[in-house]
Design an enzyme around this catalytic site. Structure first.
Site, PDB file in Angstrom:
ATOM      1  N   ALA A   1       0.853  -1.192   0.000  1.00 31.82           N
ATOM      2  CA  ALA A   1       0.000   0.000   0.000  1.00 31.82           C
ATOM      3  C   ALA A   1       0.885   1.237   0.000  1.00 31.82           C
ATOM      4  O   ALA A   1       1.623   1.487   0.957  1.00 31.82           O
ATOM      5  CB  ALA A   1      -0.910   0.006   1.222  1.00 31.82           C
ATOM      6  N   GLY A   2       0.823   1.978  -1.088  1.00 31.07           N
ATOM      7  CA  GLY A   2       1.674   3.151  -1.244  1.00 31.07           C
ATOM      8  C   GLY A   2       2.737   2.886  -2.288  1.00 31.07           C
ATOM      9  O   GLY A   2       3.665   2.113  -2.051  1.00 31.07           O
TER      10      GLY A   2
ATOM     11  N   ILE B   1      20.257   1.855   6.796  1.00 29.53           N
ATOM     12  CA  ILE B   1      21.118   1.398   7.887  1.00 29.53           C
ATOM     13  C   ILE B   1      20.349   0.379   8.733  1.00 29.53           C
ATOM     14  O   ILE B   1      19.267   0.686   9.228  1.00 29.53           O
ATOM     15  CB  ILE B   1      21.565   2.575   8.774  1.00 29.53           C
ATOM     16  CG1 ILE B   1      22.318   3.619   7.944  1.00 29.53           C
ATOM     17  CG2 ILE B   1      22.419   2.083   9.928  1.00 29.53           C
ATOM     18  CD1 ILE B   1      22.681   4.879   8.718  1.00 29.53           C
TER      19      ILE B   1
ATOM     20  N   GLY C   1       4.743   5.209  -3.894  1.00 29.67           N
ATOM     21  CA  GLY C   1       5.620   6.350  -4.126  1.00 29.67           C
ATOM     22  C   GLY C   1       7.023   5.866  -4.425  1.00 29.67           C
ATOM     23  O   GLY C   1       7.235   4.737  -4.888  1.00 29.67           O
TER      24      GLY C   1
ATOM     25  N   LYS D   1      11.977   9.166  15.181  1.00 28.05           N
ATOM     26  CA  LYS D   1      12.924   8.067  15.003  1.00 28.05           C
ATOM     27  C   LYS D   1      13.628   7.745  16.315  1.00 28.05           C
ATOM     28  O   LYS D   1      13.845   6.573  16.652  1.00 28.05           O
ATOM     29  CB  LYS D   1      13.931   8.428  13.918  1.00 28.05           C
ATOM     30  CG  LYS D   1      13.301   8.596  12.530  1.00 28.05           C
ATOM     31  CD  LYS D   1      14.279   9.189  11.532  1.00 28.05           C
ATOM     32  CE  LYS D   1      13.633   9.378  10.171  1.00 28.05           C
ATOM     33  NZ  LYS D   1      14.529  10.073   9.212  1.00 28.05           N
TER      34      LYS D   1
ATOM     35  N   GLU E   1      12.119  -2.019  10.068  1.00 28.88           N
ATOM     36  CA  GLU E   1      13.520  -1.634   9.867  1.00 28.88           C
ATOM     37  C   GLU E   1      13.654  -0.323   9.100  1.00 28.88           C
ATOM     38  O   GLU E   1      14.548   0.483   9.371  1.00 28.88           O
ATOM     39  CB  GLU E   1      14.261  -2.738   9.111  1.00 28.88           C
ATOM     40  CG  GLU E   1      15.740  -2.482   8.917  1.00 28.88           C
ATOM     41  CD  GLU E   1      16.511  -2.451  10.224  1.00 28.88           C
ATOM     42  OE1 GLU E   1      17.003  -1.368  10.603  1.00 28.88           O
ATOM     43  OE2 GLU E   1      16.600  -3.508  10.885  1.00 28.88           O
TER      44      GLU E   1
ATOM     45  N   ASP F   1      10.962  15.027  12.889  1.00 33.35           N
ATOM     46  CA  ASP F   1      11.235  13.753  12.228  1.00 33.35           C
ATOM     47  C   ASP F   1      12.288  12.964  13.014  1.00 33.35           C
ATOM     48  O   ASP F   1      12.133  11.760  13.259  1.00 33.35           O
ATOM     49  CB  ASP F   1      11.720  14.014  10.802  1.00 33.35           C
ATOM     50  CG  ASP F   1      12.167  12.751  10.093  1.00 33.35           C
ATOM     51  OD1 ASP F   1      11.313  11.961   9.674  1.00 33.35           O
ATOM     52  OD2 ASP F   1      13.390  12.553   9.953  1.00 33.35           O
TER      53      ASP F   1
END
Length: 440
Positions: free
Chosen positions: A10-11, A138, A13, A207, A131, A203
């Site tokens: 789904a998605g 990374i 892009g 994370k 991940e 952002d």
């Protein structure tokens, strides 16, 4: 075990399209490694007619990602929609409820709902893999969750946003202003039209909250993160950092302290000799401090279609191989409630830049205020104006000049108290700049 592991994406892009292409390109290698075919069988996106450079004719199309998530014709649902709520949350919840494995790159979703979704995955006996949610290509999630079981981690920190690192790198290399570098980043596609989420540090905070949970075995506590962005960094700060042997980076830092878990995102001065100071451009880096391995730094592409898709495909392969474990390393019931360390108790060195009026007694007053707060100064650097005798319109004071203080280890509270006193004394022309220092 079925000979085919069916994937719904789904998605579509940049990341989604790259993941579909990667799975097709690596088909034979994955079969040899896993002993079964991994095939994308269904997709969902907002615009069916858009040319993505993919042949979708053989795939089942779903206009509604929730319907795809509930489909009985997939084994794994890959969410690349984005957003902490709305269709992304609805689709991931639906997939888990239906007993489908989930792979996501959505750090905002995990920062807000990760623990609840992990509990649902455990209840349904499926996996939630993410991940790609932190640091692009990374493998930091796998490293923290699986590779360091024999270690007690004391700190995890890193450059987690390529946009900010690109801007700071350009400011240093070319002497440009923040505004000039941001415009270039937007033109090159490294920054969004509204860059607030990146340059404001949010952002990075999302994370960091995920890394904190994995490193310390705590529930995600994104609201506890102290956040500063990079928009206040000026060319003079970049120049002074260079002169003093430092480089400025936007870091996310999670640290075990005597008062609890401290989480913070802010511009930071790091020694030029450190590994993380060498990371320039859109590259990301994460450093783990632990008792057995001591210091471990992982560096690589933090964004981009192929890099992030690589992490998505790695998760899909683990699920296809039957490698599944608790999303955050331990069962949700064993995740501890985090004890928050107050940011104002943070101890470390500081860079303080004051735009002070060049007049008798100003420097002495500033030093006195620092001493009153029990702050020891490692160095003081003053760049005098070209005409120290120049007067402002009132005729009472000299022109403002930058005065830079480097402190030894002190507390956030002490620094703020001293700076407030200096402001109150009327010796500075503008708001002081305060940047924390992370030493090796």
């Amino acid at each position: 075990m079925s000979h085919e592991f069916r994937v719904g994406v789904a998605g579509l892009g940049t990341v989604g399209a790259s993941a579909v292409r990667m799975l097709a390109r690596q088909d034979e290698q994955l079969f040899a490694r896993l002993g079964r075919r991994v095939r994308v069988t269904a997709v969902s996106a907002r615009n069916r007619s858009r040319d993505r450079g993919l042949d979708l004719a053989a795939l089942t199309w779903f206009d509604d990602p929730v319907a795809l998530a509930r489909s009985g014709d997939i084994d794994c649902f890959v969410e690349l929609i984005g957003g902490e709520d709305g269709p992304a949350l609805e689709a991931v919840t639906a997939a888990l409820e239906a007993g489908r494995h989930v792979v996501t790159a959505n750090k905002a979703l995990l920062a807000r709902h990760g623990v609840k979704l992990a509990a649902l995955a455990e209840k349904k006996g499926v996996s939630l893999a993410f991940e790609a949610s932190v640091a692009g290509g990374i493998p930091i999630i796998k490293t923290l969750r699986e590779a360091l079981g024999g270690n007690t981690i004391s700190r995890v920190y890193g450059i987690l946003n390529g946009t900010c690192n690109y801007i700071l790198s350009r400011m240093e290399a070319e002497g440009l202003s923040f505004e000039e570098c941001l415009r270039d980043a937007q033109r090159m596609g490294y920054a969004e039209a509204d860059p607030t989420f990146d340059i404001g540090g949010f952002d990075t905070a999302h994370k960091l909250s995920i890394l904190t949970s994995l490193a310390f075995g705590t529930e995600i506590d994104a609201e506890a993160i102290y956040v500063e962005g990079i928009s206040s960094i000026s060319p003079i700060d970049i120049r002074m950092a260079n002169e003093l042997g430092y480089r400025i980076k936007l870091l996310g830092v999670a640290e075990r302290t005597k008062t609890g878990i401290e989480q913070r995102v802010h511009p930071t001065m790091v020694p030029k000799s450190s590994a993380i100071a060498q990371v320039m451009g859109v590259t990301n880096a994460v450093t783990i401090d632990a008792d057995a391995v001591r210091e471990l730094t992982l560096v690589g592409p933090g964004a981009g279609g192929d890099a992030t898709a690589s992490a998505v495909v790695a998760d899909i392969c683990d699920l296809a191989a039957g490698k599944a474990g608790p999303p955050f390393g331990v069962p949700v019931a064993m995740l501890r409630k985090p004890e928050r360390a107050k940011m104002r108790l943070h101890t470390g060195g500081y860079y303080v830049r004051l735009t002070a009026y060049d007049r008798p007694g100003a420097a002495a007053s500033i030093v006195t205020r620092m001493a009153e707060a029990d702050i020891s100064l490692e160095s003081i650097v003053q760049h005098r104006s070209e005409d120290a005798a120049q007067r402002d319109p009132s005729g009472r004071s000299g022109a403002p000049v930058p005065v830079v203080l480097i402190t030894y280890a002190t507390t956030e509270a002490a620094i703020r108290k001293a700076v407030d006193k200096v402001i109150g004394d009327g010796h500075v022309a503008e708001a002081p700049q305060v940047i924390r220092i992370e030493r090796e």
